[in-house]
Enzyme design. Structure first.
Site, short mmCIF file in Angstrom:
data_model
loop_
_atom_site.label_atom_id
_atom_site.label_comp_id
_atom_site.label_asym_id
_atom_site.label_seq_id
_atom_site.Cartn_x
_atom_site.Cartn_y
_atom_site.Cartn_z
N ASP A 58 -6.77 -2.48 -7.76
CA ASP A 58 -7.34 -3.13 -6.58
C ASP A 58 -7.64 -4.59 -6.90
OD1 ASP A 58 -8.41 -2.21 -3.77
OD2 ASP A 58 -9.78 -3.74 -4.51
N TYR A 98 -15.37 -11.69 -0.83
CA TYR A 98 -16.05 -10.44 -1.24
C TYR A 98 -17.19 -10.74 -2.21
CZ TYR A 98 -12.46 -7.62 1.02
OH TYR A 98 -11.64 -7.03 1.96
N ARG A 100 -6.25 12.26 -5.84
CA ARG A 100 -7.51 11.58 -5.52
C ARG A 100 -8.65 12.61 -5.47
NH1 ARG A 100 -11.59 9.30 -3.69
NH2 ARG A 100 -11.70 7.69 -2.10
N ARG A 105 0.81 -1.22 0.00
CA ARG A 105 0.00 0.00 0.00
C ARG A 105 0.85 1.27 0.00
NH1 ARG A 105 -5.60 0.01 1.46
NH2 ARG A 105 -6.46 -1.78 0.42
N ARG A 131 -3.09 6.84 0.82
CA ARG A 131 -3.56 8.05 1.51
C ARG A 131 -2.60 8.69 2.48
NH1 ARG A 131 -9.16 5.13 2.75
NH2 ARG A 131 -7.58 3.59 3.19
O1 CP3 Z 1 -0.21 -1.79 -2.48
C1 CP3 Z 1 -0.50 -0.85 -3.26
O2 CP3 Z 1 -0.18 0.32 -3.03
C2 CP3 Z 1 -1.17 -1.21 -4.58
C3 CP3 Z 1 -2.58 -0.95 -4.70
C4 CP3 Z 1 -3.55 -1.75 -3.87
C5 CP3 Z 1 -4.75 -1.21 -3.36
N1 CP3 Z 1 -5.46 -2.23 -2.79
C6 CP3 Z 1 -5.17 0.20 -3.47
C7 CP3 Z 1 -6.28 0.70 -2.66
C8 CP3 Z 1 -3.52 -3.10 -3.53
C9 CP3 Z 1 -2.45 -4.16 -3.79
C10 CP3 Z 1 -4.75 -3.39 -2.85
C11 CP3 Z 1 -5.11 -4.74 -2.37
C12 CP3 Z 1 -6.39 -4.94 -1.68
N2 CP3 Z 1 -7.59 -4.31 -1.89
C13 CP3 Z 1 -6.59 -5.94 -0.70
C14 CP3 Z 1 -5.54 -6.93 -0.23
C15 CP3 Z 1 -4.56 -6.36 0.70
C16 CP3 Z 1 -5.14 -5.93 2.01
O3 CP3 Z 1 -5.07 -4.72 2.27
O4 CP3 Z 1 -5.61 -6.78 2.76
C17 CP3 Z 1 -7.93 -5.85 -0.28
C18 CP3 Z 1 -8.60 -6.71 0.78
C19 CP3 Z 1 -8.56 -4.82 -1.06
C20 CP3 Z 1 -9.99 -4.41 -1.04
C21 CP3 Z 1 -10.15 -2.99 -0.66
N3 CP3 Z 1 -9.76 -1.91 -1.45
C22 CP3 Z 1 -10.70 -2.47 0.53
C23 CP3 Z 1 -11.23 -3.31 1.67
C24 CP3 Z 1 -10.67 -1.08 0.42
C25 CP3 Z 1 -11.27 -0.08 1.37
C26 CP3 Z 1 -10.49 0.04 2.63
C27 CP3 Z 1 -9.42 1.08 2.49
O5 CP3 Z 1 -8.28 0.80 2.89
O6 CP3 Z 1 -9.76 2.17 2.05
C28 CP3 Z 1 -10.02 -0.74 -0.81
C29 CP3 Z 1 -9.73 0.62 -1.31
C30 CP3 Z 1 -8.31 0.92 -1.70
N4 CP3 Z 1 -7.51 0.09 -2.44
C31 CP3 Z 1 -7.59 2.12 -1.42
C32 CP3 Z 1 -6.32 1.99 -2.02
C33 CP3 Z 1 -5.21 3.02 -2.07
C34 CP3 Z 1 -8.14 3.35 -0.68
C35 CP3 Z 1 -8.84 4.18 -1.69
C36 CP3 Z 1 -9.09 5.60 -1.26
O7 CP3 Z 1 -10.06 5.80 -0.50
O8 CP3 Z 1 -8.35 6.48 -1.72
#
Ligand code: CP3
Length: 345
Positions: free
Chosen positions: A73, A147, A36, A23, A27
């Site tokens: 994602d 999911y 964003r 990640r 943010r």
């Molecule tokens: O690692 C990275 O920087 C690459 C991009 C990446 C994102 N999500 C961007 C993202 C990767 C590899 C993921 C994986 C992901 N997404 C997982 C597996 C890893 C983990 O964290 O357990 C899961 C379960 C998701 C599903 C997901 N996406 C959720 C549950 C959420 C909302 C919760 C949150 O953290 O906001 C997201 C949104 C998300 N994916 C964001 C980012 C940067 C936040 C988006 C925002 O509000 O700007």
């Protein structure tokens, strides 16, 4: 010459450790928050290849990490399988129709939802220097299925675990469909320029050993075999978060090229019990990076020393938190980059 991250993932035990953070694009970075806000929603960013490439590169420019991870994602796969996908502010992702209510056969695949992602990969690779490794990724079938079945994230994956017990034939069909799309999706990323791949299994920790064997190890083994057959030299990192002692069976059963370990694992246990020479990635607690201070330094050295006898990629045990101070990341990098294998401190 390939960069240090790719060399480590391919099995070389380098004297200093490559580092990236899960990640890392997100943010906690003001430049991410600015882009964003300008683009609106998260999915809008993912589907704007120019913006997504820029976000992928932001942490490389600021910190010089050894690897860039594609900004996208894991839920793009269910979206391409025909579910609707929304990210609700403050609540997280929603998929519909949920497979607790709908049949898999009711979904109509939309493979065009994958192609813009390959465009991001191509753009990033063309802007990244040769010593930096570009990682693609996908979610693992079990985590994706949780999911797809529940329509959202859940604390203990209750609905999906119950579904898998109630109707293992229907659940197997869901897992198999995810495996097929995931192999194509990862292959598409490699064709576009990804040099390494990671499988995120965020919810692997909720399963009993028998379920873990069937829903985690077996499908991931199929993905690993398919990728190895097509792309012998592209390393695949498996990250079964929460797997605990089942990491050993996972490593042996899936035959992934490298294994990600979360912060609940004692690095000395992992160094002793995981197959010799298997590259390990991890495993600093993201909350320790948030907190900073001497404990952060102490634990960082502990991890570095524990894995001195095998290839190691320094990383967190899970994604970096949004309130992590930038200075703590800088401090961590100074510590990791100052360390040398076999040099006493
Ligand atoms: O690692 C990275 O920087 C690459 C991009 C990446 C994102 N999500 C961007 C993202 C990767 C590899 C993921 C994986 C992901 N997404 C997982 C597996 C890893 C983990 O964290 O357990 C899961 C379960 C998701 C599903 C997901 N996406 C959720 C549950 C959420 C909302 C919760 C949150 O953290 O906001 C997201 C949104 C998300 N994916 C964001 C980012 C940067 C936040 C988006 C925002 O509000 O700007």
């Amino acid at each position: 010459m390939p960069g240090p991250l790719l060399r480590s993932l391919s099995g070389e035990n380098l004297d200093s450790r490559p580092v990236w953070l899960m990640r890392q694009a997100g943010r906690y970075l003001p430049e991410y928050r600015a882009l964003r806000a300008a683009k609106g929603g998260f999915l809008e960013l993912v589907y704007d290849a120019e913006a997504a490439a820029e976000i992928t590169l932001q942490p490389i420019r600021r910190f010089g990490f050894d690897g860039a991870i594609l900004f996208s994602d894991i839920l793009i796969v269910p979206y391409a399988m025909g579910q609707n996908l929304e990210f609700l502010a403050g609540e997280g992702p929603r998929l519909s129709p949920r497979l607790v209510d709908a049949q898999l056969s009711a979904l109509r695949a939309v493979p065009e939802r994958l192609t813009p992602i390959y465009d991001t990969v191509r753009r990033v690779r063309s802007q990244l220097s040769g010593d930096k490794t570009l990682l693609g990724f996908a979610g693992s079938p079990w985590t994706i299925a949780t999911y797809m079945v529940a329509g959202e994230g859940s604390r203990d994956q209750h609905d999906t675990r119950a579904y898998a017990y109630r109707d293992p034939v229907a659940f197997q069909a869901i897992i198999d469909a995810i495996v097929d799309v995931t192999v194509e999706y990862l292959a598409g990323q490699v064709e576009a320029g990804a040099e390494g791949l990671q499988l995120f299994d965020s919810w692997a920790g909720s399963l009993s050993p028998a379920q873990f064997e069937r829903w985690v190890i077996e499908p991931n083994a199929r993905i690993a075999a398919a990728i190895r057959k097509r792309y012998r030299h592209v390393p695949l990192i498996g990250f079964p978060k929460g797997a605990g002692e089942k990491l050993v069976a996972y490593a042996q059963g899936t035959k992934v090229d490298a294994i990600g370990i979360d912060e609940t694992i004692d690095p000395l246990w992992a160094a002793k019990n995981l197959p010799a020479n298997l590259p390990v990635q991890g495993n600093l607690d993201p909350l320790l990076l948030l907190a900073g201070g001497v404990e952060l330094e102490r634990q960082t050295f502990r991890i570095l020393e524990a894995f001195a006898d095998r290839p190691h990629v320094f990383n967190l045990g899970h994604g970096i938190g949004q309130f992590t101070p930038i200075e703590h990341v800088e401090h961590l990098l100074t510590v990791v980059r100052g360390w040398r294998r076999g040099q006493s401190r």
